[in-house]
Motif scaffolding. Structure first.
Motif, PDB file in Angstrom:
ATOM      1  N   VAL A  55     -57.302 -46.859  21.771  1.00 60.48           N
ATOM      2  CA  VAL A  55     -56.832 -45.796  22.665  1.00 60.48           C
ATOM      3  C   VAL A  55     -55.369 -45.552  22.329  1.00 60.48           C
ATOM      4  CG1 VAL A  55     -56.305 -45.148  25.037  1.00 60.48           C
ATOM      5  CG2 VAL A  55     -58.452 -46.321  24.511  1.00 60.48           C
ATOM      6  N   LEU A  56     -55.071 -44.363  21.854  1.00 59.42           N
ATOM      7  CA  LEU A  56     -53.694 -44.000  21.504  1.00 59.42           C
ATOM      8  C   LEU A  56     -53.087 -43.266  22.689  1.00 59.42           C
ATOM      9  CD1 LEU A  56     -51.452 -43.870  19.383  1.00 59.42           C
ATOM     10  CD2 LEU A  56     -52.537 -41.808  18.460  1.00 59.42           C
ATOM     11  N   ARG A  57     -52.203 -43.935  23.400  1.00 61.13           N
ATOM     12  CA  ARG A  57     -51.555 -43.369  24.584  1.00 61.13           C
ATOM     13  C   ARG A  57     -50.296 -42.630  24.148  1.00 61.13           C
ATOM     14  NH1 ARG A  57     -52.082 -41.764  29.985  1.00 61.13           N
ATOM     15  NH2 ARG A  57     -50.048 -41.914  30.994  1.00 61.13           N
ATOM     16  N   ILE A  58     -50.280 -41.321  24.325  1.00 58.17           N
ATOM     17  CA  ILE A  58     -49.171 -40.493  23.840  1.00 58.17           C
ATOM     18  C   ILE A  58     -48.442 -39.841  25.002  1.00 58.17           C
ATOM     19  CG2 ILE A  58     -48.548 -38.479  22.446  1.00 58.17           C
ATOM     20  CD1 ILE A  58     -51.005 -39.047  20.718  1.00 58.17           C
ATOM     21  N   ASN A  59     -47.143 -40.041  25.043  1.00 62.35           N
ATOM     22  CA  ASN A  59     -46.280 -39.349  26.004  1.00 62.35           C
ATOM     23  C   ASN A  59     -45.090 -38.825  25.207  1.00 62.35           C
ATOM     24  OD1 ASN A  59     -44.961 -38.331  28.204  1.00 62.35           O
ATOM     25  ND2 ASN A  59     -44.969 -40.229  29.373  1.00 62.35           N
ATOM     26  N   SER A  60     -45.228 -37.607  24.687  1.00 62.26           N
ATOM     27  CA  SER A  60     -44.220 -37.085  23.763  1.00 62.26           C
ATOM     28  C   SER A  60     -44.156 -35.567  23.820  1.00 62.26           C
ATOM     29  CB  SER A  60     -44.552 -37.518  22.326  1.00 62.26           C
ATOM     30  OG  SER A  60     -43.700 -36.879  21.394  1.00 62.26           O
ATOM     31  N   PRO A  61     -42.926 -35.004  23.807  1.00 62.37           N
ATOM     32  CA  PRO A  61     -42.771 -33.551  23.714  1.00 62.37           C
ATOM     33  C   PRO A  61     -42.833 -33.053  22.278  1.00 62.37           C
ATOM     34  CG  PRO A  61     -40.619 -34.557  23.912  1.00 62.37           C
ATOM     35  CD  PRO A  61     -41.624 -35.686  23.970  1.00 62.37           C
ATOM     36  N   GLY A  62     -43.046 -33.978  21.325  1.00 60.05           N
ATOM     37  CA  GLY A  62     -43.075 -33.606  19.909  1.00 60.05           C
ATOM     38  C   GLY A  62     -41.813 -34.054  19.201  1.00 60.05           C
ATOM     39  N   GLY A  63     -41.538 -33.393  18.078  1.00 59.76           N
ATOM     40  CA  GLY A  63     -40.357 -33.762  17.304  1.00 59.76           C
ATOM     41  C   GLY A  63     -40.500 -33.328  15.863  1.00 59.76           C
ATOM     42  N   ASP A  64     -40.156 -34.215  14.957  1.00 59.78           N
ATOM     43  CA  ASP A  64     -40.144 -33.912  13.534  1.00 59.78           C
ATOM     44  C   ASP A  64     -41.543 -33.555  13.032  1.00 59.78           C
ATOM     45  OD1 ASP A  64     -40.474 -35.283  10.584  1.00 59.78           O
ATOM     46  OD2 ASP A  64     -38.558 -34.263  10.826  1.00 59.78           O
ATOM     47  N   ALA A  65     -41.683 -32.391  12.388  1.00 62.19           N
ATOM     48  CA  ALA A  65     -42.992 -31.907  11.938  1.00 62.19           C
ATOM     49  C   ALA A  65     -43.570 -32.794  10.836  1.00 62.19           C
ATOM     50  CB  ALA A  65     -42.874 -30.460  11.461  1.00 62.19           C
ATOM     51  N   TYR A  66     -42.731 -33.206   9.885  1.00 56.01           N
ATOM     52  CA  TYR A  66     -43.203 -34.060   8.796  1.00 56.01           C
ATOM     53  C   TYR A  66     -43.689 -35.402   9.337  1.00 56.01           C
ATOM     54  CZ  TYR A  66     -43.131 -36.965   4.592  1.00 56.01           C
ATOM     55  OH  TYR A  66     -43.477 -37.830   3.584  1.00 56.01           O
ATOM     56  N   ALA A  67     -42.926 -36.006  10.242  1.00 59.52           N
ATOM     57  CA  ALA A  67     -43.318 -37.289  10.837  1.00 59.52           C
ATOM     58  C   ALA A  67     -44.632 -37.153  11.597  1.00 59.52           C
ATOM     59  CB  ALA A  67     -42.209 -37.799  11.761  1.00 59.52           C
TER      60      ALA A  67
END
Length: 591
Positions: free
Chosen positions: A350-362
């Motif tokens: 289960v990948l728990r993600i809490n992120s507004p995004g960021g670097d496109a390459y990453a």
């Protein structure tokens, strides 16, 4: 002279011995702290779980050893521990109820919804919940409203005012430093660039913010209405009246609270619920202690791993004393996901993600690793407050996506913001440039000398266009929809979880619990244990890798600058963020 050297040597030796003794005490303190935190909790009968709903709630709990040693420990509440404690309290016969201490709370509404849902599930066991606060922030009241009894200090306050988003714009601020911005982007709704180039919202951004803000508020009102038996129109009337300054007595008439009591009087109410005498003590158990209650778990079928990914997506962790924020570092998470893929004991992730995004390459690197992991075992994404733009990019390769109704997701789009520092460097600082070059674009990229010309901006726009096309293809593959249909709901638009389900950007509404259950179903396991990743930073690394205590300078700067802190840091870090980004607006500033 001989006596002088003897005295110097004795002083140096004394200082060395003193330092050694202090270091020894420090090590003993840390070892004692670690031992205490790992000690199994033995519950007494008639116990109460106490939850402190104030401060900041992170996705995953952490231990601040530096703060412990300095006497200035930072409270790092973890959503994972809160949910685990509530679940264990529900299933444990020694726990009779939950006592919530409410206060100012810093957390997104998806996180709050996750906690609220867990508390509602706890009540299904027939046990009670009591909430008390000197002051309820709107977020803490939203959670506390699920309680059987809500008490308030006789001189206390309840904040109920609705939601507002106040994004900031730094165009004029940057101009004072001689800085301008050039933008290449794709997506009508990709409004992150407006922070740099505009002084107010575009019509498209105002539309999307209005839609998800009103949807979010509708979810909050619906939940409070059902728990407190107050109609939604009435709750909106209360919000219009701004309840923070209402008299405490009027809050009882409005049914927002049940009774006005001082803290010692609330203890009396809890003792009545426990059926004990007024002179008896209440057996209270904190979150950490409750998590250390051992449960029998049949894990014959293997392990379901929960991997927490929180913060802005970056290629490398930023350095510097003022960079103490949590980040999703692509190199680290890719390595960790590969380890999970190769661990045969782990049956699903289960990948728990809490992120507004960021670097496109990453983001693309993480997407690739998720798809590689998926080839060997099921991957289920659980979305937190945000899983947008780059956060959605790294999600779309999973087998299944779960989000809360209050989650903000989507924002499928790419942009590049390129600072033009020539006004600062050449005009304000007086630096002059000359040039000799071998080819037409040999000098391309020197933002200190001049802005990009039309041909250079066309090349950058072409690069961003290709990035957007790649993003659409990634989502198309993962969601099994055509690129054309994805493009219609993309364009950088932010969607609330409830709306994302309707347009098939996600598969299910729910939280971590539902995501784990789905992962087990896909892996075809029934008897499994749950383990959390990445592992907590070792105390040695935290102490020896952080010479400056975490957050010290950053906190002082926040206090000094107030509302100007975020714009200031945006200017300060002008060259530390990669140019091509897949992320939400810099700060939605929802309050």
């Amino acid at each position: 002279m001989k006596d002088f050297f003897k005295n110097v040597l004795a002083t140096v030796l004394g200082m060395f011995l003193f330092s050694a003794i202090c270091f020894g005490f420090m090590m003993m303190s840390i070892i004692g702290m670690i031992a205490a935190s790992d000690t199994e909790t033995k519950l007494k009968d008639n116990s109460v779980l106490t939850i402190n709903l104030s401060g900041v709630i992170n996705e995953k709990a952490s231990t601040d050893y530096l703060g412990f040693l300095s006497g200035d420990a930072v409270e790092n509440s973890g959503l994972n521990d809160i949910l685990m404690a509530i679940k264990k309290a529900k299933n444990n016969d020694e726990i009779k109820g939950i006592y919530i201490e409410a206060g100012p709370l810093g957390a997104g509404f998806s996180t709050l919804q996750e906690i609220r849902n867990a508390l509602a599930d706890f009540k299904k066991s027939g046990k009670w919940i009591v909430a008390y606060g000197d002051t309820y922030s709107q977020g803490s009241y939203y959670v506390a409203s699920v309680a059987n009894h809500i008490y308030l200090n006789p001189e206390g306050q309840v904040d109920w005012h609705g939601l507002a988003s106040q994004p900031y714009y730094i165009k004029d601020l940057a101009a004072k430093f001689g800085v301008k911005y050039q933008v290449a982007k794709v997506g009508t709704f990709k409004s992150a660039t407006e922070t740099y180039t505009e002084t107010k919202m575009s019509d498209a951004n105002r539309l999307q913010v209005s839609l998800y803000l009103n949807g979010l508020w509708a979810n909050v009102c619906k939940a409070v209405s059902e728990s407190r038996k107050i109609s939604i129109p009435t709750l909106n009337t209360y919000a219009d009246e701004y309840q923070l300054f209402a008299t405490p007595q009027s809050l009882i008439k409005k049914r927002l609270i049940d009774k006005l009591l001082y803290a010692d009087q609330v203890k009396g109410e809890v003792k009545k619920l426990l059926g004990i005498d007024a002179d008896e003590s209440i057996n209270q158990v904190g979150i950490s202690a409750m998590c250390n209650v051992v449960e029998d778990v049949n894990s014959d079928d293997g392990i379901i791993a929960i991997y927490y990914a929180e913060g802005e997506i970056v290629q490398m962790a930023p350095g510097g004393m003022l960079n103490n924020s949590t980040n999703i570092v692509s190199k680290n998470i890719c390595r960790n996901l590969e380890d999970l893929k190769n661990d045969d004991d782990i049956k699903a992730v289960v990948l728990r993600i809490n992120s507004p995004g960021g670097d496109a390459y990453a983001s693309d690197q993480i997407w690739h690793q998720v798809t590689e992991l998926r080839k060997k075992k099921p991957v289920v994404v659980s979305m937190g407050d945000y899983a947008a733009s780059g956060g959605y990019y790294m999600s779309c390769g999973a087998n299944w996506i779960v989000a809360q109704p209050n989650t903000l997701t989507g924002s499928i789009g790419i942009f590049g913001v390129f600072p033009d520092l020539s006004g600062l460097v050449t005009e304000k600082l007086g630096v002059k440039f000359d040039e000799v070059k071998t080819n037409a674009n040999s000098a391309f990229g020197n933002i200190a000398a001049r802005p990009f010309n039309a041909a250079e901006m066309a090349m950058l726009q072409g690069y961003v266009n290709r990035g957007y096309a790649t993003f659409l293809n990634r989502v198309s593959q993962g969601r099994k929809m055509s690129v054309e249909n994805i493009d219609k709901i993309a364009q950088g638009r932010v969607w609330l979880g409830t709306d994302a389900l309707k347009i098939k950007l996600i598969d299910q509404l729910g939280g971590i619990k539902e995501a784990v259950e789905k992962a087990a179903q896909l892996a075809k396991v029934k008897n499994y244990a749950v383990e959390e990743y990445p592992t907590t930073e070792k105390w040695q690394d935290q102490i020896f890798n952080n010479i400056v205590p975490r957050g010290t300078l950053d906190d002082q700067l926040r206090l000094a600058l107030g509302a100007a802190y975020e714009p200031f840091m945006l200017i300060r870090n002008i060259n530390q963020r990669e140019a091509i980004q897949a992320r939400l607006p810099m700060d939605l500033n929802i309050r």
